[in-house]
Design a protein around this motif. Structure first.
Motif, PDB file in Angstrom:
ATOM      1  N   TYR A  15       0.783  -1.274  -0.005  1.00  0.00           N
ATOM      2  CA  TYR A  15      -0.003  -0.023   0.104  1.00  0.00           C
ATOM      3  C   TYR A  15       0.950   1.292  -0.026  1.00  0.00           C
ATOM      4  CZ  TYR A  15      -3.658  -3.152   1.332  1.00  0.00           C
ATOM      5  OH  TYR A  15      -4.327  -4.496   1.366  1.00  0.00           O
ATOM      6  N   PHE A  16       0.431   2.398  -0.645  1.00  0.00           N
ATOM      7  CA  PHE A  16       1.124   3.622  -0.660  1.00  0.00           C
ATOM      8  C   PHE A  16       0.028   4.455  -0.285  1.00  0.00           C
ATOM      9  CE2 PHE A  16       3.307   0.699  -3.599  1.00  0.00           C
ATOM     10  CZ  PHE A  16       4.706   1.068  -3.129  1.00  0.00           C
ATOM     11  N   CYS A  17       0.476   5.542   0.504  1.00  0.00           N
ATOM     12  CA  CYS A  17      -0.268   6.594   1.117  1.00  0.00           C
ATOM     13  C   CYS A  17       0.339   7.911   1.005  1.00  0.00           C
ATOM     14  CB  CYS A  17      -0.774   6.289   2.373  1.00  0.00           C
ATOM     15  SG  CYS A  17      -1.957   7.393   3.032  1.00  0.00           S
ATOM     16  N   VAL A  18      -0.338   9.075   0.391  1.00  0.00           N
ATOM     17  CA  VAL A  18       0.040  10.460   0.578  1.00  0.00           C
ATOM     18  C   VAL A  18      -0.917  11.079   1.562  1.00  0.00           C
ATOM     19  CG1 VAL A  18       1.268  10.313  -1.748  1.00  0.00           C
ATOM     20  CG2 VAL A  18      -1.099  11.055  -1.675  1.00  0.00           C
ATOM     21  N   SER A  19      -0.219  12.171   2.000  1.00  0.00           N
ATOM     22  CA  SER A  19      -1.264  12.873   2.932  1.00  0.00           C
ATOM     23  C   SER A  19      -1.029  14.594   2.779  1.00  0.00           C
ATOM     24  CB  SER A  19      -1.376  12.601   4.209  1.00  0.00           C
ATOM     25  OG  SER A  19       0.117  12.942   4.766  1.00  0.00           O
ATOM     26  N   SER A  20      -1.822  15.390   3.003  1.00  0.00           N
ATOM     27  CA  SER A  20      -1.295  17.069   2.780  1.00  0.00           C
ATOM     28  C   SER A  20      -0.546  17.109   3.774  1.00  0.00           C
ATOM     29  CB  SER A  20      -2.611  17.749   3.394  1.00  0.00           C
ATOM     30  OG  SER A  20      -3.787  17.460   2.472  1.00  0.00           O
ATOM     31  N   SER A  21       0.372  18.088   3.387  1.00  0.00           N
ATOM     32  CA  SER A  21       1.609  18.273   4.270  1.00  0.00           C
ATOM     33  C   SER A  21       1.523  20.111   4.535  1.00  0.00           C
ATOM     34  CB  SER A  21       3.013  18.017   3.719  1.00  0.00           C
ATOM     35  OG  SER A  21       3.885  18.878   4.155  1.00  0.00           O
ATOM     36  N   PRO A  56       6.415  23.340  -0.202  1.00  0.00           N
ATOM     37  CA  PRO A  56       5.671  22.355  -0.916  1.00  0.00           C
ATOM     38  C   PRO A  56       5.995  20.983  -0.774  1.00  0.00           C
ATOM     39  CG  PRO A  56       6.930  23.584  -2.665  1.00  0.00           C
ATOM     40  CD  PRO A  56       7.358  24.148  -1.388  1.00  0.00           C
ATOM     41  N   GLY A  57       5.121  20.075  -0.581  1.00  0.00           N
ATOM     42  CA  GLY A  57       5.654  18.789  -0.474  1.00  0.00           C
ATOM     43  C   GLY A  57       4.572  17.993  -0.158  1.00  0.00           C
ATOM     44  N   ILE A  58       4.629  16.549  -0.254  1.00  0.00           N
ATOM     45  CA  ILE A  58       3.672  15.663   0.082  1.00  0.00           C
ATOM     46  C   ILE A  58       4.381  14.460   0.421  1.00  0.00           C
ATOM     47  CG2 ILE A  58       1.671  14.385  -0.689  1.00  0.00           C
ATOM     48  CD1 ILE A  58       1.187  16.622  -2.709  1.00  0.00           C
ATOM     49  N   PRO A  59       4.188  14.052   1.777  1.00  0.00           N
ATOM     50  CA  PRO A  59       4.775  13.251   2.160  1.00  0.00           C
ATOM     51  C   PRO A  59       4.356  11.617   1.575  1.00  0.00           C
ATOM     52  CG  PRO A  59       4.028  14.130   3.958  1.00  0.00           C
ATOM     53  CD  PRO A  59       3.559  14.846   2.871  1.00  0.00           C
ATOM     54  N   GLN A  66       5.827   3.473   6.896  1.00  0.00           N
ATOM     55  CA  GLN A  66       6.958   3.997   6.792  1.00  0.00           C
ATOM     56  C   GLN A  66       7.095   4.911   5.668  1.00  0.00           C
ATOM     57  OE1 GLN A  66      10.014   1.259   5.763  1.00  0.00           O
ATOM     58  NE2 GLN A  66      11.811   2.613   5.940  1.00  0.00           N
ATOM     59  N   GLN A  67       7.532   6.304   6.130  1.00  0.00           N
ATOM     60  CA  GLN A  67       7.646   7.274   5.221  1.00  0.00           C
ATOM     61  C   GLN A  67       8.875   6.996   4.113  1.00  0.00           C
ATOM     62  OE1 GLN A  67       7.974  11.303   6.575  1.00  0.00           O
ATOM     63  NE2 GLN A  67       8.021  12.012   4.398  1.00  0.00           N
ATOM     64  N   ILE A  68       8.736   6.887   2.946  1.00  0.00           N
ATOM     65  CA  ILE A  68       9.878   6.585   1.902  1.00  0.00           C
ATOM     66  C   ILE A  68      10.143   7.882   0.988  1.00  0.00           C
ATOM     67  CG2 ILE A  68       9.266   4.269   1.785  1.00  0.00           C
ATOM     68  CD1 ILE A  68       7.508   4.808  -0.770  1.00  0.00           C
ATOM     69  N   GLY A  69       9.624   9.024   1.332  1.00  0.00           N
ATOM     70  CA  GLY A  69      10.119  10.141   0.543  1.00  0.00           C
ATOM     71  C   GLY A  69       8.858  11.110   0.555  1.00  0.00           C
ATOM     72  N   ALA A  70       9.143  12.182  -0.240  1.00  0.00           N
ATOM     73  CA  ALA A  70       8.124  13.075  -0.421  1.00  0.00           C
ATOM     74  C   ALA A  70       8.182  13.590  -1.924  1.00  0.00           C
ATOM     75  CB  ALA A  70       8.492  14.287   0.373  1.00  0.00           C
ATOM     76  N   TRP A  71       6.873  13.865  -2.266  1.00  0.00           N
ATOM     77  CA  TRP A  71       6.579  14.344  -3.500  1.00  0.00           C
ATOM     78  C   TRP A  71       6.902  15.989  -3.767  1.00  0.00           C
ATOM     79  CZ3 TRP A  71       3.196  17.599  -5.775  1.00  0.00           C
ATOM     80  CH2 TRP A  71       3.059  17.614  -7.192  1.00  0.00           C
ATOM     81  N   GLU A  72       7.487  16.554  -4.322  1.00  0.00           N
ATOM     82  CA  GLU A  72       7.724  18.169  -4.570  1.00  0.00           C
ATOM     83  C   GLU A  72       7.412  18.306  -6.239  1.00  0.00           C
ATOM     84  OE1 GLU A  72      10.850  19.943  -2.928  1.00  0.00           O
ATOM     85  OE2 GLU A  72      11.177  18.317  -1.547  1.00  0.00           O
TER      86      GLU A  72
END
Length: 75
Positions: A34-40, A45-48, A59-65
């Protein structure tokens, strides 16, 4: 896998399953992961981006920017 999901459903857990402030989650399953993103709001700007195999242990595996592209003025 189904075995991991069944085991997780029998194991007690405490909320929040993702530590910190992770509102408005959007999740997707890819095969057995499963993969999950949430508001930051703390790292704009960045989405964990988080991953889990049992929907309990994340487990956090990175962030989308986002990429910001600025147009050049034509001379």
């Amino acid at each position: 896998s189904q075995a991991a999901f069944a085991l997780a459903s029998l194991t007690p857990y405490h909320n929040p399953i993702i530590s910190g402030f992770a509102p408005d989650p959007s999740c997707v399953r890819v095969e057995d992961q499963y993969f999950c993103v949430s508001s930051s709001f703390s790292a704009f700007p960045g989405i964990p981006v988080y991953t889990s195999r049992d929907l309990v242990q994340w487990q956090q595996i990175g962030a989308w920017e986002p990429t910001i592209v600025r147009e050049r003025k034509k001379s």
